[in-house]
Design a protein around this motif. Structure first.
Motif, mmCIF file in Angstrom:
data_model
loop_
_atom_site.group_PDB
_atom_site.id
_atom_site.type_symbol
_atom_site.label_atom_id
_atom_site.label_comp_id
_atom_site.label_asym_id
_atom_site.label_seq_id
_atom_site.Cartn_x
_atom_site.Cartn_y
_atom_site.Cartn_z
ATOM 1 N N LEU A 5 -28.398 -18.276 2.784
ATOM 2 C CA LEU A 5 -28.310 -18.472 4.474
ATOM 3 C C LEU A 5 -29.568 -19.003 5.247
ATOM 4 N N GLY A 52 -21.336 -12.148 13.720
ATOM 5 C CA GLY A 52 -20.975 -12.745 15.393
ATOM 6 C C GLY A 52 -20.257 -12.090 16.401
ATOM 7 N N PHE A 63 -24.665 -21.095 6.665
ATOM 8 C CA PHE A 63 -24.606 -20.469 5.872
ATOM 9 C C PHE A 63 -23.551 -20.948 4.777
ATOM 10 N N VAL A 68 -23.168 -22.158 11.406
ATOM 11 C CA VAL A 68 -21.825 -20.895 12.120
ATOM 12 C C VAL A 68 -22.794 -20.231 13.163
ATOM 13 N N ARG A 71 -18.875 -20.490 14.958
ATOM 14 C CA ARG A 71 -18.328 -19.921 14.575
ATOM 15 C C ARG A 71 -17.471 -18.578 14.972
ATOM 16 N N ARG A 76 -16.110 -16.662 10.090
ATOM 17 C CA ARG A 76 -18.136 -16.168 8.865
ATOM 18 C C ARG A 76 -16.580 -15.706 7.917
ATOM 19 N N ILE A 81 -19.209 -13.816 4.340
ATOM 20 C CA ILE A 81 -19.982 -13.083 4.942
ATOM 21 C C ILE A 81 -19.177 -11.642 5.030
#
Length: 244
Positions: A5, A52, A63, A68, A71, A76, A81
């Motif tokens: 990340l 998110g 990521f 992302v 996204r 995600r 995640i």
């Protein structure tokens, strides 16, 4: 270890309100990050931004090599995640076992293996979510995230409101997950010294910005850091099974 990340100059909040003002950090696969700070400094907003569910206002997130930033939370999650929010978000009208089988994905973390991690949940596998104690609900929330087989586990105040004996039981399980199993994690926790014993990295947020960064061991070796930013004095011994 490969990059997992990367957060670069992230600005985010809710609607037009800005909470994060340019947060940057990176972590590699297999690492655990302790995310510290006083109440209201942006810790939960940072976790929510990685998931998110905040308003993106600037900067980027990568990521597993993918951008992302734009996204959806679902996308995600599909990339790996996992999230254990403060609210736990278990299905209170489903049994413990149904809570797990409803979300489980293929991978090393099966429902039975999760029960091995938390035997108390196996004993209560037929109980509804609303029949569990607060500690058992938190164990179920963590287990639900595990059976999704994430690459990164986000935990927001996992020990909050738990009786000391239950908190220690959960902390030992987290030590097995991140140290024994090598699952990457970002952990927000007010009980800083307990979590720092599990952390490879640590950052402190204040007013939505990173004001201190280092290793978990480095933070523990310098009590002035925690006193300055968190008002934390001398720590306590970790429970048995947690790395000293």
């Amino acid at each position: 270890m490969t990059e997992l990340l990367t957060v670069e100059r992230l600005e985010a909040g809710y609607g037009e309100a800005r909470v994060l003002g340019g947060v940057s950090f990176a972590m590699k696969q297999g690492e655990t990050l302790a995310l510290l700070g006083r109440n209201g400094t942006g810790k939960t907003t940072l976790i929510n931004s990685i998931v998110g569910v905040t308003t993106h206002q600037g900067g980027s997130l990568r990521f597993r090599g993918e951008d992302v930033t734009r996204r959806s939370p679902e996308a995600r999650a599909a990339l790996g995640i996992g999230w254990v929010p403060q609210e736990r978000n278990i299905f209170r009208s489903l049994t413990v076992e149904e809570n797990l089988t409803a979300v489980a994905r293929p991978g090393p973390w099966t429902v039975e293996r999760a029960f091995d991690m938390f035997p108390r949940l196996r004993e209560r596998r037929a109980n509804l979510g609303n029949q569990l104690s607060g500690g058992e609900q938190q164990m179920l929330a963590v287990t639900r995230a595990l059976v999704l087989n994430p690459k990164l586990l986000l935990l927001d105040e996992p020990l909050e409101g738990l009786a000391p004996v239950v908190a220690d039981e959960l902390l030992r399980a987290l030590a097995r997950i991140v140290k024994g199993e090598g699952l990457s994690a970002i952990i927000v926790e007010q009980k800083a010294k307990k979590i720092l014993k599990l952390a490879d990295q640590a950052i402190v947020l204040d007013r939505g910005q990173v004001v201190e960064r280092g290793t978990g061991a480095g933070f523990l070796a310098d009590p002035a850091i925690l006193e300055r930013h968190l008002g934390v004095g001398a720590g306590t011994r970790p429970p048995a099974g947690v790395p000293a």
